[in-house]
Design a protein around this motif. Structure first.
Motif, mmCIF file in Angstrom:
data_model
loop_
_atom_site.group_PDB
_atom_site.id
_atom_site.type_symbol
_atom_site.label_atom_id
_atom_site.label_comp_id
_atom_site.label_asym_id
_atom_site.label_seq_id
_atom_site.Cartn_x
_atom_site.Cartn_y
_atom_site.Cartn_z
ATOM 1 N N ALA A 99 0.875 -1.096 0.086
ATOM 2 C CA ALA A 99 -0.028 0.006 0.035
ATOM 3 C C ALA A 99 0.783 1.420 0.145
ATOM 4 C CB ALA A 99 -0.801 0.086 0.996
ATOM 5 N N GLU A 100 2.256 0.974 0.241
ATOM 6 C CA GLU A 100 2.996 2.369 0.250
ATOM 7 C C GLU A 100 3.256 2.928 -1.013
ATOM 8 O OE1 GLU A 100 4.028 3.658 2.997
ATOM 9 O OE2 GLU A 100 3.004 2.108 4.429
ATOM 10 N N ALA A 101 3.435 4.053 -1.411
ATOM 11 C CA ALA A 101 3.701 4.950 -2.563
ATOM 12 C C ALA A 101 5.154 4.865 -2.800
ATOM 13 C CB ALA A 101 2.981 6.191 -2.636
ATOM 14 N N TRP A 102 5.827 3.667 -2.701
ATOM 15 C CA TRP A 102 7.182 3.679 -3.072
ATOM 16 C C TRP A 102 7.566 2.958 -4.408
ATOM 17 C CZ3 TRP A 102 9.089 0.898 2.168
ATOM 18 C CH2 TRP A 102 8.572 1.831 3.346
ATOM 19 N N GLY A 103 8.674 3.177 -5.221
ATOM 20 C CA GLY A 103 8.966 2.708 -6.308
ATOM 21 C C GLY A 103 9.313 1.108 -6.037
ATOM 22 N N PRO A 104 9.425 0.297 -6.968
ATOM 23 C CA PRO A 104 9.604 -1.286 -7.046
ATOM 24 C C PRO A 104 10.923 -1.590 -6.259
ATOM 25 C CG PRO A 104 9.636 -0.583 -9.112
ATOM 26 C CD PRO A 104 8.974 0.441 -8.452
ATOM 27 N N LEU A 105 11.992 -0.779 -6.562
ATOM 28 C CA LEU A 105 13.309 -1.021 -6.045
ATOM 29 C C LEU A 105 13.131 -0.622 -4.557
ATOM 30 C CD1 LEU A 105 15.688 0.520 -8.845
ATOM 31 C CD2 LEU A 105 15.160 -1.874 -8.295
ATOM 32 N N ALA A 106 12.447 0.372 -3.925
ATOM 33 C CA ALA A 106 12.561 0.696 -2.756
ATOM 34 C C ALA A 106 12.075 -0.543 -1.915
ATOM 35 C CB ALA A 106 11.591 1.739 -2.376
ATOM 36 N N PHE A 107 10.838 -1.288 -2.403
ATOM 37 C CA PHE A 107 10.323 -2.656 -1.993
ATOM 38 C C PHE A 107 11.758 -3.662 -1.865
ATOM 39 C CE2 PHE A 107 6.024 -1.418 -3.742
ATOM 40 C CZ PHE A 107 5.705 -0.440 -2.767
ATOM 41 N N LEU A 108 12.215 -3.778 -2.732
ATOM 42 C CA LEU A 108 13.374 -4.855 -2.697
ATOM 43 C C LEU A 108 14.470 -4.349 -1.915
ATOM 44 C CD1 LEU A 108 13.478 -5.506 -6.873
ATOM 45 C CD2 LEU A 108 12.085 -6.716 -5.143
ATOM 46 N N ALA A 109 14.800 -3.162 -1.734
ATOM 47 C CA ALA A 109 15.741 -2.697 -0.622
ATOM 48 C C ALA A 109 15.595 -2.947 0.452
ATOM 49 C CB ALA A 109 16.232 -1.415 -1.038
ATOM 50 N N PHE A 162 10.220 -11.877 -6.676
ATOM 51 C CA PHE A 162 8.963 -12.936 -6.748
ATOM 52 C C PHE A 162 7.573 -12.437 -6.391
ATOM 53 C CE2 PHE A 162 6.721 -16.700 -5.300
ATOM 54 C CZ PHE A 162 6.820 -17.254 -6.546
ATOM 55 N N ALA A 163 7.575 -11.747 -5.522
ATOM 56 C CA ALA A 163 6.453 -11.352 -5.000
ATOM 57 C C ALA A 163 5.875 -10.139 -6.070
ATOM 58 C CB ALA A 163 6.471 -10.683 -3.735
ATOM 59 N N GLN A 164 6.596 -9.402 -6.531
ATOM 60 C CA GLN A 164 6.270 -8.602 -7.435
ATOM 61 C C GLN A 164 5.859 -9.321 -8.762
ATOM 62 O OE1 GLN A 164 9.628 -6.095 -7.849
ATOM 63 N NE2 GLN A 164 9.140 -4.708 -6.455
ATOM 64 N N GLN A 165 6.531 -10.218 -9.248
ATOM 65 C CA GLN A 165 6.332 -11.011 -10.416
ATOM 66 C C GLN A 165 4.905 -11.668 -10.367
ATOM 67 O OE1 GLN A 165 5.939 -14.481 -11.495
ATOM 68 N NE2 GLN A 165 6.228 -14.058 -13.461
ATOM 69 N N GLY A 166 4.732 -12.250 -9.041
ATOM 70 C CA GLY A 166 3.369 -13.127 -9.126
ATOM 71 C C GLY A 166 2.435 -12.512 -8.737
ATOM 72 N N GLY A 167 2.646 -11.340 -7.821
ATOM 73 C CA GLY A 167 1.485 -10.696 -7.293
ATOM 74 C C GLY A 167 0.860 -11.211 -6.069
ATOM 75 N N ILE A 168 1.352 -12.187 -5.628
ATOM 76 C CA ILE A 168 0.774 -13.070 -4.440
ATOM 77 C C ILE A 168 1.840 -13.779 -3.634
ATOM 78 C CG2 ILE A 168 0.115 -14.904 -5.867
ATOM 79 C CD1 ILE A 168 -2.439 -15.399 -3.900
ATOM 80 N N VAL A 169 1.999 -13.801 -2.178
ATOM 81 C CA VAL A 169 2.576 -14.574 -1.661
ATOM 82 C C VAL A 169 1.891 -15.490 -0.658
ATOM 83 C CG1 VAL A 169 4.411 -14.281 0.213
ATOM 84 C CG2 VAL A 169 4.349 -12.634 -1.679
ATOM 85 N N THR A 170 2.225 -16.669 -0.734
ATOM 86 C CA THR A 170 1.829 -17.679 0.243
ATOM 87 C C THR A 170 2.820 -18.327 1.047
ATOM 88 O OG1 THR A 170 2.149 -19.448 -1.388
ATOM 89 C CG2 THR A 170 -0.026 -18.154 -1.514
ATOM 90 N N PRO A 171 2.311 -18.960 2.084
ATOM 91 C CA PRO A 171 3.271 -19.856 3.265
ATOM 92 C C PRO A 171 4.168 -20.848 2.370
ATOM 93 C CG PRO A 171 1.178 -19.684 3.863
ATOM 94 C CD PRO A 171 0.777 -19.135 2.660
ATOM 95 N N SER A 172 3.968 -21.065 1.066
ATOM 96 C CA SER A 172 4.767 -22.194 0.602
ATOM 97 C C SER A 172 6.162 -21.669 0.104
ATOM 98 C CB SER A 172 4.258 -22.504 -0.742
ATOM 99 O OG SER A 172 4.101 -21.426 -1.789
ATOM 100 N N SER A 173 6.019 -20.313 0.216
ATOM 101 C CA SER A 173 7.589 -19.549 0.062
ATOM 102 C C SER A 173 8.409 -19.758 0.977
ATOM 103 C CB SER A 173 7.356 -18.227 -0.440
ATOM 104 O OG SER A 173 7.029 -17.548 0.820
ATOM 105 N N LEU A 174 7.985 -20.142 2.091
ATOM 106 C CA LEU A 174 8.809 -20.314 3.240
ATOM 107 C C LEU A 174 8.932 -21.867 3.784
ATOM 108 C CD1 LEU A 174 6.865 -17.605 5.070
ATOM 109 C CD2 LEU A 174 9.255 -17.501 5.368
ATOM 110 N N ALA A 175 8.277 -22.785 3.206
ATOM 111 C CA ALA A 175 8.298 -24.020 3.388
ATOM 112 C C ALA A 175 9.525 -24.977 3.454
ATOM 113 C CB ALA A 175 7.267 -24.683 2.582
ATOM 114 N N PHE A 176 9.568 -25.926 4.123
ATOM 115 C CA PHE A 176 11.054 -26.744 4.330
ATOM 116 C C PHE A 176 11.078 -27.367 3.068
ATOM 117 C CE2 PHE A 176 12.774 -30.799 5.151
ATOM 118 C CZ PHE A 176 14.087 -30.299 5.392
#
Length: 339
Positions: free
Chosen positions: A99-109, A246-260
């Motif tokens: 929701a922040e009005a930042w640029g995509p690089l700021a999010f990645l940083a 990856f979050a920017q690419q898919g537009g969604i994040v789920t717990p599977s991105s942290l799974a063992f």
């Protein structure tokens, strides 16, 4: 990440090895491989159909993630079974800031800083642990991070966080797939160039010395613990950046991105390409994604079949694809010299 240096604390320092002496010669060595990677990946993208372009756009993000694991396994000899935790931290950080009005690089940083800080804390906690013990610590931390996605209401549990915008990059809207491709591939190439420069620097050579023999490395004056801590922090930050992308690419994040299980996939990616080669993990990640999507994508047991095949490949060719190619090149040179 610890090493027993008490027995050598008062021992005379050994003369520097050849690898240590030649470190300075690499400091100003130009790096061309990332540019080649950028050109080859872009040409492949332009020649592929839409589904191939989608797979490749994800593959290059995983290539960066696998390379960050290579900083640990391949460069430093640090074992980590929970590397997906840093990837997920970066992804969720970008998602929570949508929701922040930042640029995509700021999010990645910010994602890289959060993941790198978490890696620094974990590294400090595990400095005195042996290799396997430290690997178990990373696995436990990864599982805790995974479970927190179901306990913290803001992380939305199984539903995940969706509606993550891509935004604009220097005035260019990167929402269209083609625009996002150029944004991501250039960014990945730049980060890979930085990592390659670090790998060829005195810092990278010192990590290689620690990987090969930490006791000798300590004897010639290399601060083993602090170097390993720096490597672990660097790997976590790069993994967090890959997660944010990856979050920017898919537009969604789920717990599977942290799974063992995902941590295990990252290890397989790196092993497939060749853990001991700088570009091995990246190539392994790209191969893994295409094999998984094109060969086993329609099967309900595709992941199982792929895991069995890759396990067989790793057992037969432990040096990975690049290791096999290097061995073949050596055989061809011998054949030519005999002729």
């Amino acid at each position: 990440m610890s090493t027993n240096t008490h027995s050598i604390a008062h021992a005379p320092a050994e003369p520097p090895t050849k690898s240590a002496v030649r470190v300075s010669r690499y400091d100003l060595r130009p790096v061309y491989e990332p540019l080649i990677f950028l050109v080859v990946a872009s040409l492949a993208y332009l020649m592929m159909p839409a589904n191939g372009q989608y797979i490749l756009s994800i593959s290059i993000i995983y290539a960066l993630l696998a390379t960050s694991l290579g900083v640990l396994f391949g460069w430093s000899g640090i074992y980590s079974f929970g590397h997906a935790a840093f990837f997920g931290m970066g992804a969720y950080t970008t998602a929570l800031l949508k929701a922040e009005a930042w640029g995509p690089l700021a999010f990645l940083a910010v994602s890289a800083v959060i993941a790198g800080t978490a890696a620094l804390i974990i590294g400090l906690l595990g400095q005195r642990l042996a290799k396997v013990e430290f690997a178990m610590l990373t696995m436990i931390v990864g599982q805790i991070a995974y479970l927190l996605t179901f306990r913290i209401p803001a992380l939305q549990g199984d539903n995940g966080i969706f509606g993550i915008p891509r935004g604009s990059f220097f005035g260019t809207n990167i929402t269209p797939p083609s625009s996002f491709w150029w944004y991501s591939v250039i960014l990945v190439a730049v980060v890979m160039a930085i990592l390659r420069r670090i790998h060829l620097s005195a810092f990278g050579e010192s990590l290689n010395a620690i990987r090969d023999d930490p006791i000798k490395a300590a004897a010639i004056g290399i601060p083993v613990r602090s170097m390993r801590l720096a490597a672990f922090t660097l790997a976590g930050a790069v993994a967090g950046l890959a997660g944010g992308l990856f979050a920017q690419q898919g537009g969604i994040v789920t717990p599977s991105s942290l799974a063992f299980t995902f941590s295990g996939q990252i290890i397989i990616m790196a092993l497939l390409g060749g853990m001991m080669k700088f570009w091995g993990p990246a190539i392994g990640a790209i191969l893994f994604q295409f094999i998984n999507a094109l060969v086993f994508g329609g099967s309900s047991h595709g992941t199982l079949y792929l895991g069995i095949i890759l396990l067989a490949v790793v057992l037969v060719f432990p040096s990975g694809v690049l290791g096999v190619l290097a061995a073949l090149r050596g055989v061809l040179k011998k054949m030519r010299s005999r002729r």
